[in-house]
Every structure is written in C-alpha cells, then in structure tokens.
Scaffold this motif. Structure first.
Motif, PDB file in Angstrom:
ATOM      1  N   GLU A  50       0.857  -1.193   0.000  1.00 35.90           N
ATOM      2  CA  GLU A  50       0.000   0.000   0.000  1.00 35.90           C
ATOM      3  C   GLU A  50       0.894   1.246   0.000  1.00 35.90           C
ATOM      4  O   GLU A  50       1.926   1.280   0.666  1.00 35.90           O
ATOM      5  N   THR A  51       0.482   2.268  -0.741  1.00 33.43           N
ATOM      6  CA  THR A  51       1.246   3.524  -0.739  1.00 33.43           C
ATOM      7  C   THR A  51       0.932   4.304   0.532  1.00 33.43           C
ATOM      8  O   THR A  51      -0.235   4.512   0.856  1.00 33.43           O
ATOM      9  N   VAL A  52       1.969   4.705   1.255  1.00 32.07           N
ATOM     10  CA  VAL A  52       1.769   5.569   2.422  1.00 32.07           C
ATOM     11  C   VAL A  52       2.641   6.823   2.250  1.00 32.07           C
ATOM     12  O   VAL A  52       3.620   6.811   1.503  1.00 32.07           O
ATOM     13  N   TRP A  53       2.268   7.866   2.947  1.00 33.37           N
ATOM     14  CA  TRP A  53       3.010   9.137   2.911  1.00 33.37           C
ATOM     15  C   TRP A  53       3.658   9.367   4.267  1.00 33.37           C
ATOM     16  O   TRP A  53       2.968   9.414   5.284  1.00 33.37           O
ATOM     17  N   LEU A  54       4.981   9.529   4.252  1.00 35.55           N
ATOM     18  CA  LEU A  54       5.688   9.866   5.493  1.00 35.55           C
ATOM     19  C   LEU A  54       5.669  11.376   5.686  1.00 35.55           C
ATOM     20  O   LEU A  54       5.536  12.132   4.713  1.00 35.55           O
ATOM     21  N   SER A  55       5.871  11.815   6.931  1.00 31.93           N
ATOM     22  CA  SER A  55       5.840  13.261   7.207  1.00 31.93           C
ATOM     23  C   SER A  55       7.076  13.963   6.646  1.00 31.93           C
ATOM     24  O   SER A  55       7.083  15.170   6.439  1.00 31.93           O
ATOM     25  N   ILE A  56       8.123  13.207   6.400  1.00 34.02           N
ATOM     26  CA  ILE A  56       9.388  13.810   5.981  1.00 34.02           C
ATOM     27  C   ILE A  56       9.331  14.200   4.500  1.00 34.02           C
ATOM     28  O   ILE A  56       8.775  13.480   3.677  1.00 34.02           O
ATOM     29  N   ARG A  57       9.904  15.372   4.172  1.00 33.40           N
ATOM     30  CA  ARG A  57       9.862  15.857   2.783  1.00 33.40           C
ATOM     31  C   ARG A  57      10.920  15.138   1.942  1.00 33.40           C
ATOM     32  O   ARG A  57      11.973  14.744   2.463  1.00 33.40           O
ATOM     33  N   PRO A  58      10.675  14.998   0.620  1.00 37.33           N
ATOM     34  CA  PRO A  58      11.667  14.337  -0.240  1.00 37.33           C
ATOM     35  C   PRO A  58      13.070  14.936  -0.105  1.00 37.33           C
ATOM     36  O   PRO A  58      14.054  14.206  -0.117  1.00 37.33           O
ATOM     37  N   ASP A  59      13.163  16.259   0.057  1.00 38.73           N
ATOM     38  CA  ASP A  59      14.505  16.855   0.129  1.00 38.73           C
ATOM     39  C   ASP A  59      15.196  16.619   1.476  1.00 38.73           C
ATOM     40  O   ASP A  59      16.343  17.024   1.679  1.00 38.73           O
ATOM     41  N   GLU A  60      14.493  15.966   2.400  1.00 33.18           N
ATOM     42  CA  GLU A  60      15.108  15.650   3.694  1.00 33.18           C
ATOM     43  C   GLU A  60      15.599  14.195   3.750  1.00 33.18           C
ATOM     44  O   GLU A  60      16.147  13.767   4.765  1.00 33.18           O
ATOM     45  N   ILE A  61      15.333  13.428   2.696  1.00 33.91           N
ATOM     46  CA  ILE A  61      15.750  12.015   2.669  1.00 33.91           C
ATOM     47  C   ILE A  61      16.906  11.825   1.705  1.00 33.91           C
ATOM     48  O   ILE A  61      16.857  12.278   0.562  1.00 33.91           O
ATOM     49  N   THR A 123       8.755   1.795   6.916  1.00 34.18           N
ATOM     50  CA  THR A 123       7.893   1.295   7.989  1.00 34.18           C
ATOM     51  C   THR A 123       8.240   1.966   9.315  1.00 34.18           C
ATOM     52  O   THR A 123       7.368   2.495  10.010  1.00 34.18           O
ATOM     53  N   LEU A 124       9.529   1.968   9.657  1.00 37.97           N
ATOM     54  CA  LEU A 124       9.914   2.515  10.962  1.00 37.97           C
ATOM     55  C   LEU A 124       9.685   4.028  11.021  1.00 37.97           C
ATOM     56  O   LEU A 124       9.247   4.559  12.044  1.00 37.97           O
ATOM     57  N   ARG A 125       9.932   4.699   9.904  1.00 42.56           N
ATOM     58  CA  ARG A 125       9.742   6.150   9.862  1.00 42.56           C
ATOM     59  C   ARG A 125       8.257   6.486  10.012  1.00 42.56           C
ATOM     60  O   ARG A 125       7.891   7.468  10.645  1.00 42.56           O
ATOM     61  N   TRP A 126       7.421   5.637   9.410  1.00 46.77           N
ATOM     62  CA  TRP A 126       5.967   5.870   9.483  1.00 46.77           C
ATOM     63  C   TRP A 126       5.450   5.591  10.892  1.00 46.77           C
ATOM     64  O   TRP A 126       4.635   6.344  11.432  1.00 46.77           O
ATOM     65  N   VAL A 127       5.935   4.511  11.499  1.00 47.00           N
ATOM     66  CA  VAL A 127       5.521   4.206  12.874  1.00 47.00           C
ATOM     67  C   VAL A 127       5.980   5.343  13.809  1.00 47.00           C
ATOM     68  O   VAL A 127       5.247   5.750  14.713  1.00 47.00           O
ATOM     69  N   LEU A 128       7.164   5.883  13.550  1.00 48.50           N
ATOM     70  CA  LEU A 128       7.632   7.045  14.330  1.00 48.50           C
ATOM     71  C   LEU A 128       6.686   8.232  14.129  1.00 48.50           C
ATOM     72  O   LEU A 128       6.303   8.902  15.098  1.00 48.50           O
ATOM     73  N   ILE A 228       0.042  -3.224  16.799  1.00 47.45           N
ATOM     74  CA  ILE A 228      -1.398  -3.321  16.510  1.00 47.45           C
ATOM     75  C   ILE A 228      -1.977  -1.949  16.142  1.00 47.45           C
ATOM     76  O   ILE A 228      -2.685  -1.807  15.147  1.00 47.45           O
ATOM     77  N   VAL A 229      -1.684  -0.941  16.963  1.00 48.65           N
ATOM     78  CA  VAL A 229      -2.237   0.394  16.709  1.00 48.65           C
ATOM     79  C   VAL A 229      -1.705   0.936  15.378  1.00 48.65           C
ATOM     80  O   VAL A 229      -2.446   1.515  14.579  1.00 48.65           O
ATOM     81  N   SER A 230      -0.407   0.697  15.115  1.00 51.13           N
ATOM     82  CA  SER A 230       0.180   1.191  13.856  1.00 51.13           C
ATOM     83  C   SER A 230      -0.431   0.483  12.653  1.00 51.13           C
ATOM     84  O   SER A 230      -0.703   1.113  11.617  1.00 51.13           O
ATOM     85  N   LEU A 231      -0.645  -0.816  12.784  1.00 43.55           N
ATOM     86  CA  LEU A 231      -1.234  -1.591  11.686  1.00 43.55           C
ATOM     87  C   LEU A 231      -2.588  -1.021  11.266  1.00 43.55           C
ATOM     88  O   LEU A 231      -2.941  -1.026  10.086  1.00 43.55           O
ATOM     89  N   LEU A 232      -3.328  -0.498  12.249  1.00 39.53           N
ATOM     90  CA  LEU A 232      -4.655   0.061  11.968  1.00 39.53           C
ATOM     91  C   LEU A 232      -4.594   1.405  11.232  1.00 39.53           C
ATOM     92  O   LEU A 232      -5.618   2.026  11.000  1.00 39.53           O
ATOM     93  N   HIS A 233      -3.397   1.840  10.876  1.00 39.84           N
ATOM     94  CA  HIS A 233      -3.279   3.045  10.057  1.00 39.84           C
ATOM     95  C   HIS A 233      -3.286   2.732   8.568  1.00 39.84           C
ATOM     96  O   HIS A 233      -3.294   3.642   7.746  1.00 39.84           O
ATOM     97  N   PHE A 234      -3.241   1.457   8.208  1.00 43.01           N
ATOM     98  CA  PHE A 234      -3.369   1.084   6.792  1.00 43.01           C
ATOM     99  C   PHE A 234      -4.845   1.053   6.425  1.00 43.01           C
ATOM    100  O   PHE A 234      -5.631   0.324   7.053  1.00 43.01           O
TER     101      PHE A 234
END
Ligand SMILES: [Zn+2]
Length: 421
Positions: A50-61, A123-128, A228-234
C-alpha cells in the motif's frame, strides 16, 4: 514543494483512514511516498504493498534511505550485534536505495535489496510519525548520548530480529515450505521491534542490576500494542478487517494474530484468554525465568489492552447508535467462550451492512484513543514500574483524555485478567 501529476493520482481513497482521524496524520501535502506491505506478503490477502506518505519531505531524505533520525546500513554478510560489537557498522554495503526523479521511493521493485531497505526504513519512519503524533512531541532516542541516529540493518542470515542500543536489525522467519523469508517485509515484526526502541526512549533504560521480569514483560506487551495500533493506520487493513469480521473483533482475525508469518503460524497472539493465574508470577526474580516465561507473563497484559481497544470500539458503536447494547453484551461472552458465536456474527453482519462507514470511523476513533491513552500512560512511568502502576497510569490517562468515559472498560478488562491494581 510543488505537486507533481503523480501526486494528484494518489489523492483520494489511499489515505482514507487518516482522513477520518481527528489528528494530523495526513502528510500528502508535503511528505514522501513509500510502498509498504501491511502484513507479510506471504498472506494471500496482502500481496500488494500500500502507498503511504511519510511526514518527511523528499529533500530531507538521502540515499539509503537515510535522514537525520535514522539510516539504513544494508550490510553484506554481517553477524548480529552483541556487546561489545555495536554500531556503527563500518563494513561492506549493498548499493543504497535511491529516490526516483520525483524524490519519492514508491518506484522500487519488490524483490530487490533496495525495495527491502526502503521497506524497513519507510515502515519505521511511518511508525515514528504515528507515535510522535500521539505523543505530540519529538521523541529523543534513549541512545542520544552515544549516537545521533538509529541504525537499521535490513538483512542478517539469522532466524531472529532485535532492537538494541542504537540499532534495529532484521533476520528471517521460515515460510510454510521451510524457506527463509525476510522479516524486513513483515510490518508487525518491524513495528514490534521499533516499539522497544520507542519505549526505551520514553520510559528510560533499566538499571542492569535492578531490572525486573515485570518490566521486560511490560515491554513485550507494549511493543505488540505499538504494532497493533500502527497496523490500523493502513486503509487496506481497516477495510479488510471490517469486511471480513463485520466489526466482530473478538472473533479470530488479523488484528489479534499479530506477527503473522504465514496463514497458519503466528509469533504472538494478542487475543488470548490467559489470566495471571496461568502465567509466572510477576514478582519472580528475573534470573529464574527464561525468555519464554517472561513472554508468557506479558500475555494477560497484552490481552487486556487488546480487549480494551475492542471494548472502546464497541462503546463507540453503541454511542453512535450503530449496534445495540444487547449485542455489545452478547459479544463479550466470546472472550470466555460462553457466547453463541454464530448468533453474534449474524447480528454484526446485519448492523455492519447498515453503516460500514460509521463502523470505520468508530474503529479509527478507538485506534487513536488507544494510541493517545498508551502515550499518556507511558509518560507517567519509569523503568522500575510494576503492573499495578501501569493500570493506574491508564486510569489517569483516560481521565485526562476522555474525562473518564472509559473507566469502566479499563476496570473490566484488568479485573477479568486478574491483574491487580
Ligand atoms: Zn519484543
């Protein structure tokens, strides 16, 4: 950042779960795209990421991926860290995952080292992102005195995964055919290990001589709840779960079969019927217990918190007029295996068909309540905690969060598990 045509293509139902949230969890306006598997792709229902969006901007990665909080070290032939062998890894590396020309990482091909590296990082960045939203603050790493960033090692030829001081690294599990399957594609394993890193950062590192079995059992429970809580964000998980169960979450489902590696084997089971009398006493000295016994000790607490999530969801359904109080009562019998499963399921099927969107909103609210409740409770605890203090911190967190709306549910789930407070 300007919006590319691809950006627009991804607007719409993809992030629907976070549109339902009252919290700021929708990062599509400025964030970066990754593709994540919500569950092990060995499961037939989850073969597409599934496509997810992280809070971090492309120019920060940067390549790796890496950023100022964490970086991938895609090591070649590394053995697992064990004191005194600790980060940073300085050996040979596989070629890093690179962003596409649009700055996003959703172009990488499944089956490559680069996809797996980006999957672990994403995954880890999104859970953060999810948990920093619940905590309403930046989490400072517990290891900040020695390392600026968390090191992520996506692949070791090792049948385990672990989080340690300044690192998280992934080995493999075996699929139904006995083949090695990388944990770096298993959301639950990744999120669980990150749960340990998060908890150490929030409630502190234990004093080696005084750490208790109860503390480590609490850690296992809470890391499972982070998963469990993070999984429910998909969005796909919310939809799949509700459609399969019609909202009858006490029945066996993918949410309580966390850490699932294949359709038949699970690492852990959140929905269990264990009470404290069934597991080692929390007061047992640490040196007298095996890892398995410490894990067993955590199961009633995990079960209680899982039940609380379901109870809050059902309370919301009753509050919103989506099920009646009688069904709420009947379904509870399923926990003790005294209820009529078919009757309960038939009623859920009927109610769910009347308002599926209402059920989804109630589940998102229960998810966010649970995330906020746990965050508030962990802010009050330190590593020398015991189970009664854990329960007290939850009552206090609920008073703050909902003015005590769910006090009765909290009391019931802990009473049933025989967890004293
Ligand atoms: Zn663990």
């Amino acid at each position: 950042m300007t919006s590319s045509p691809q950006h627009k293509e991804h607007h719409g139902p993809l992030c629907g779960c976070n549109e339902l949230s009252r919290l700021k969890l929708d990062f599509r306006a400025y964030g970066t795209r990754f593709r994540l598997f919500p569950q092990s792709p060995l499961l037939s229902d989850y073969q597409n990421p599934e496509t997810v969006w992280l809070s971090i901007r492309p120019d920060e990665i940067n390549p790796g991926p890496s950023d100022k909080r964490m970086y991938v070290a895609d090591a070649v032939n590394k053995s697992h860290y064990e004191d005194p062998f600790l980060p940073p890894y300085r050996g040979q590396l596989h070629a890093p995952a690179l962003a596409g020309s649009d700055g996003h990482f959703d172009h990488l091909e499944v089956g490559t080292h680069q996809f797996e590296a980006a999957h672990m990082y994403g995954t880890l960045r999104w859970v953060l992102d999810i948990w920093e939203t619940y905590f309403e603050r930046t989490i400072e790493w517990s290891f900040k005195d020695h390392y600026d960033r968390l090191e992520l090692v996506p692949w070791l030829d090792w049948d385990n995964a672990h989080a340690g001081y300044g690192f998280i690294e992934m080995g493999f599990g075996l699929d139904d055919n006995g083949q090695k399957f990388p944990f770096n594609l298993n959301f639950d394993v990744l999120a669980h290990e990150f749960g340990h890193t998060l908890l150490y950062s929030v409630i502190g590192m234990p004093d080696d001589d005084n750490a208790t079995a109860e503390f480590f059992a609490f850690h296992e429970t809470c890391s499972d709840l982070v998963a469990i809580v993070s999984l429910l964000h998909f969005n796909t998980v919310l939809d799949h779960l509700l459609i399969e169960s019609s909202g009858n979450l006490y029945a066996r489902n993918e949410l309580n079969r966390i850490g699932e590696e294949s359709s038949t084997r699970q690492i852990r089971m959140a929905s269990n019927d264990l009470k404290m009398r069934n597991v080692p006493d929390p007061g047992t000295p640490l040196e007298q217990l095996s890892n398995k016994q410490i894990h067993d000790m955590s199961l009633p607490l995990t079960g209680a918190l899982f039940d609380l999530l379901v109870e809050v969801f059902q309370h919301n359904l009753v509050d919103d007029g989506l099920i009646d109080a009688q069904l709420d009562e009947l379904s509870r019998g399923l926990v003790e295996h005294t209820g009529d499963e078919l009757q309960v399921q038939a009623l859920f099927d009927e109610y769910y068909a009347q308002n599926p969107d209402g059920f989804k909103k109630a589940l998102v609210d229960a998810r966010d309540y649970t995330g906020l409740l746990l965050s508030l409770s962990w802010e009050q605890l330190s590593w020398d905690l015991n189970f009664p203090q854990v329960v007290h911190s939850l009552f206090a967190a609920d008073l703050k969060l909902s003015s005590g709306h769910y006090q009765q549910e909290i009391a019931e789930v802990f009473d049933w598990r025989e967890i004293d407070y």
